[in-house]
Write a protein that holds these residues in place. Structure first.
Motif, PDB file in Angstrom:
ATOM      1  N   ARG A   1      33.360 -23.906 -28.289  1.00  0.00           N
ATOM      2  CA  ARG A   1      34.972 -23.645 -28.834  1.00  0.00           C
ATOM      3  C   ARG A   1      35.620 -23.423 -27.441  1.00  0.00           C
ATOM      4  NH1 ARG A   1      35.761 -21.503 -33.791  1.00  0.00           N
ATOM      5  NH2 ARG A   1      37.329 -20.200 -32.979  1.00  0.00           N
TER       6      ARG A   1
ATOM      7  N   ILE B   1      39.155 -24.692 -27.383  1.00  0.00           N
ATOM      8  CA  ILE B   1      40.000 -23.975 -28.500  1.00  0.00           C
ATOM      9  C   ILE B   1      40.373 -22.778 -28.308  1.00  0.00           C
ATOM     10  CG2 ILE B   1      39.422 -26.144 -30.147  1.00  0.00           C
ATOM     11  CD1 ILE B   1      38.014 -23.895 -31.758  1.00  0.00           C
ATOM     12  N   GLU B   2      39.681 -22.154 -27.479  1.00  0.00           N
ATOM     13  CA  GLU B   2      39.958 -20.750 -27.242  1.00  0.00           C
ATOM     14  C   GLU B   2      40.452 -20.332 -25.981  1.00  0.00           C
ATOM     15  OE1 GLU B   2      36.164 -18.597 -27.524  1.00  0.00           O
ATOM     16  OE2 GLU B   2      36.099 -18.652 -29.818  1.00  0.00           O
TER      17      GLU B   2
ATOM     18  N   GLY C   1      41.837 -28.261 -27.344  1.00  0.00           N
ATOM     19  CA  GLY C   1      42.803 -27.097 -27.699  1.00  0.00           C
ATOM     20  C   GLY C   1      44.425 -27.658 -28.036  1.00  0.00           C
TER      21      GLY C   1
ATOM     22  N   PRO D   1      45.648 -28.118 -36.794  1.00  0.00           N
ATOM     23  CA  PRO D   1      45.221 -26.914 -36.156  1.00  0.00           C
ATOM     24  C   PRO D   1      43.719 -27.021 -35.654  1.00  0.00           C
ATOM     25  CG  PRO D   1      46.304 -26.525 -38.110  1.00  0.00           C
ATOM     26  CD  PRO D   1      46.293 -27.800 -37.911  1.00  0.00           C
ATOM     27  N   ALA D   2      43.500 -26.563 -34.518  1.00  0.00           N
ATOM     28  CA  ALA D   2      42.151 -26.554 -33.670  1.00  0.00           C
ATOM     29  C   ALA D   2      40.972 -26.100 -34.652  1.00  0.00           C
ATOM     30  CB  ALA D   2      42.294 -25.699 -32.352  1.00  0.00           C
ATOM     31  N   GLU D   3      41.432 -25.089 -35.410  1.00  0.00           N
ATOM     32  CA  GLU D   3      40.147 -24.590 -36.157  1.00  0.00           C
ATOM     33  C   GLU D   3      39.700 -25.593 -37.331  1.00  0.00           C
ATOM     34  OE1 GLU D   3      37.546 -22.005 -35.581  1.00  0.00           O
ATOM     35  OE2 GLU D   3      39.641 -21.304 -34.666  1.00  0.00           O
ATOM     36  N   ASP D   4      40.590 -26.219 -37.911  1.00  0.00           N
ATOM     37  CA  ASP D   4      40.219 -27.388 -38.760  1.00  0.00           C
ATOM     38  C   ASP D   4      39.454 -28.463 -38.115  1.00  0.00           C
ATOM     39  OD1 ASP D   4      41.343 -26.633 -41.147  1.00  0.00           O
ATOM     40  OD2 ASP D   4      43.236 -26.900 -40.398  1.00  0.00           O
ATOM     41  N   ARG D   5      39.861 -28.938 -36.829  1.00  0.00           N
ATOM     42  CA  ARG D   5      39.182 -30.161 -36.054  1.00  0.00           C
ATOM     43  C   ARG D   5      37.695 -29.367 -35.836  1.00  0.00           C
ATOM     44  NH1 ARG D   5      41.589 -30.768 -31.585  1.00  0.00           N
ATOM     45  NH2 ARG D   5      43.285 -29.036 -31.532  1.00  0.00           N
ATOM     46  N   TYR D   6      37.716 -28.239 -35.269  1.00  0.00           N
ATOM     47  CA  TYR D   6      36.449 -27.369 -34.743  1.00  0.00           C
ATOM     48  C   TYR D   6      35.390 -27.649 -36.155  1.00  0.00           C
ATOM     49  CZ  TYR D   6      33.064 -24.209 -33.650  1.00  0.00           C
ATOM     50  OH  TYR D   6      31.769 -23.425 -33.468  1.00  0.00           O
ATOM     51  N   LEU D   7      35.914 -26.928 -37.259  1.00  0.00           N
ATOM     52  CA  LEU D   7      35.032 -26.948 -38.473  1.00  0.00           C
ATOM     53  C   LEU D   7      34.412 -28.427 -38.792  1.00  0.00           C
ATOM     54  CD1 LEU D   7      36.696 -24.160 -40.785  1.00  0.00           C
ATOM     55  CD2 LEU D   7      34.409 -24.312 -39.589  1.00  0.00           C
TER      56      LEU D   7
END
Ligand code: NAP
Length: 204
Positions: free
Chosen positions: A77, A80-81, A43, A55-61
């Motif tokens: 997740r 990141i959450e 995160g 951003p975490a959401e880009d790295r996650y996707l």
């Protein structure tokens, strides 16, 4: 009590994920006979306060896209959450509670990250929750690492396993630089991740 299942936790910023990470996870899975490997993108890394991390959401996707074809790979997740800074001790505690006592945890990460482990929050607890696997690039100066591993063993009685990974000479830093300079990143990471980077304009 003997542990029935072995689960790898693949910790990293993954900014972006590349074939070096994927080869590392697969090598750890086969070498240590793991039932699965759970990729766990960080995160807010405490050691990167001064840097700008994607951003975490880009790295996650991007990580979802990269691991899609391997049935032994999973993603969490969890980090990141979690609000606040990301500490590995909290992650391992959460996995330990969620997966149960019968699961033996392995934390897989880069050797450079492991070299700093004595500075991590609650290092004794971290080492108590899991077996560490430290991935090195070919040609890595292993003397410093071996000294640190000996120190960890003397201080905490815990073994950390170094694992040389062919192909880990790919680095996220180099990929970000290449994108910024308009150079090709083809064959360094999965095509789906390359397309995501192009479409989202990351690293320009
Ligand atoms: P990093 O410092 O950015 O990376 C150090 C080196 O290891 C880089 O060369 C990196 O290559 C490589 N690397 C990182 N993760 C890897 C992996 N899973 N497999 C193979 N090589 C890897 O490390 P980071 O990604 O930020 O952190 C690694 C893990 O340690 C994360 O889970 C992080 O949360 C944890 N950590 C915890 C604490 C704490 O609890 N206090 C402090 C520091 C780190 P690339 O740049 O190519 O990835």
């Amino acid at each position: 009590m003997s542990k029935n299942k072995k689960v790898g936790v693949m910790g990293g910023t993954f900014d972006p994920i590349h074939y070096g990470h994927l080869v590392t996870a697969e090598a750890a899975r086969t070498h240590f006979n793991l039932d699965k490997v759970i990729f766990t993108p960080t995160g807010k890394p405490p050691h990167k306060k001064g840097y700008s991390v994607t951003p975490a959401e880009d790295r996650y996707l991007m990580t979802v896209l990269a691991i899609n074809s391997n049935p032994y790979f999973d993603i969490s997740r969890m980090e990141i959450e979690r609000p606040g800074l990301t500490y590995t001790v909290d992650t391992l505690e959460q996995f330990y509670n969620e997966l149960g006592k019968d699961v033996k945890l392995y934390f897989i990460s880069g050797a450079d990250a492991v070299l700093d482990i004595l500075t991590w929050k609650d290092v004794e607890k971290v080492l108590g929750y899991c077996t560490f696997i430290a991935a090195t690039r070919p040609g890595y100066p292993v003397e410093e690492l071996n000294q640190k591993l000996l120190q960890i063993k003397q201080m905490y009685g815990q073994e950390v396993y170094p694992m040389e990974v062919t192909g880990l000479d790919i680095s996220s830093t180099d990929i970000r630089r290449r994108v910024k300079e308009g150079l090709s990143i083809k064959y360094l990471l999965p095509e789906s991740v390359e397309t995501y980077i192009q479409k989202s304009g990351l690293y320009r």
